[in-house]
Design an enzyme around this catalytic site. Sequence first.
Site, PDB file in Angstrom:
ATOM      1  N   ARG A   1       0.690  -1.264  -0.006  1.00 19.61           N
ATOM      2  CA  ARG A   1       0.029  -0.009  -0.072  1.00 19.61           C
ATOM      3  C   ARG A   1       1.002   1.060   0.189  1.00 19.61           C
ATOM      4  NH1 ARG A   1      -2.373  -3.733   3.322  1.00 19.61           N
ATOM      5  NH2 ARG A   1      -4.227  -4.398   2.627  1.00 19.61           N
TER       6      ARG A   1
ATOM      7  N   GLU B   1       5.754 -12.040  13.333  1.00 21.27           N
ATOM      8  CA  GLU B   1       5.295 -12.661  14.461  1.00 21.27           C
ATOM      9  C   GLU B   1       5.449 -14.307  14.451  1.00 21.27           C
ATOM     10  OE1 GLU B   1       1.380 -13.247  17.034  1.00 21.27           O
ATOM     11  OE2 GLU B   1       1.190 -12.204  15.124  1.00 21.27           O
TER      12      GLU B   1
END
Length: 244
Positions: free
Chosen positions: A130, A167
């Site tokens: 983005r 993560e």
Amino acid sequence: MRVVNCSISWSFRSAVTAALPSFPSSRFPPLLPFSLPSSNPPSTVLRRSTSSARRVTRMALKNAKEEQDPRLERISSAIRVIPDFPKPGILFQDITTLLLDPKAFKDTIDLFVERYRDQNINVVAGVEARGFIFGPPIALAIGAKFVPMRKPNKLPGEVISEEYSLEYGKDKMEMHVGAVQPGERALVIDDLIATGGTLDAAIKLLERVGVHIVECACLIELPELKGRDRLGNKPLFVLVKVAA
């Protein structure tokens, strides 16, 4: 993540709130609650004719205007929040609704351009994916080149890469060799900062080839994930913060 009530009307309460931008360096002074100069200032003020006094007055006027900028609320109102996407417990900040609103989209680009047009920036580095939406129009407006920072195996030429932790697992950020030159001044932009991993990788990639990072910029920040801390001393500018 706990959603707080705010004034944005959707089919559910959005956690998006307009945030007055933070300005961590002397080039970008903070938006403080200045009072506008009185129309009848005391004579001692009238006698002050130094350049520093004039600069302070101009800065007070500029900051007071920015503090009341209605564009921030319009931008935050245009961002849709999708609960439980892409997995349960996540509130997804959907910018596609902002892109459907030409005025809110223009406001977003304008605020970034107003901030960076006089900072002698040579490079706008957009983080996949983005960052590719906001980076090119900003680069064109300030007269800089746009450099895409991509995930592995997306760029066809010779690349340099920087690995970063997620993560669960690791990923890489890549950039074409020769896209930037030592000594150039870069703005790194993405739509959102969460844990800060991708922005941190983009910074390290650019600094490895001698580029100076002027600032990182994002439309949205999720403060509770502390991505700002991962950037160390690199300044970060955001338009909208999402309340925990």
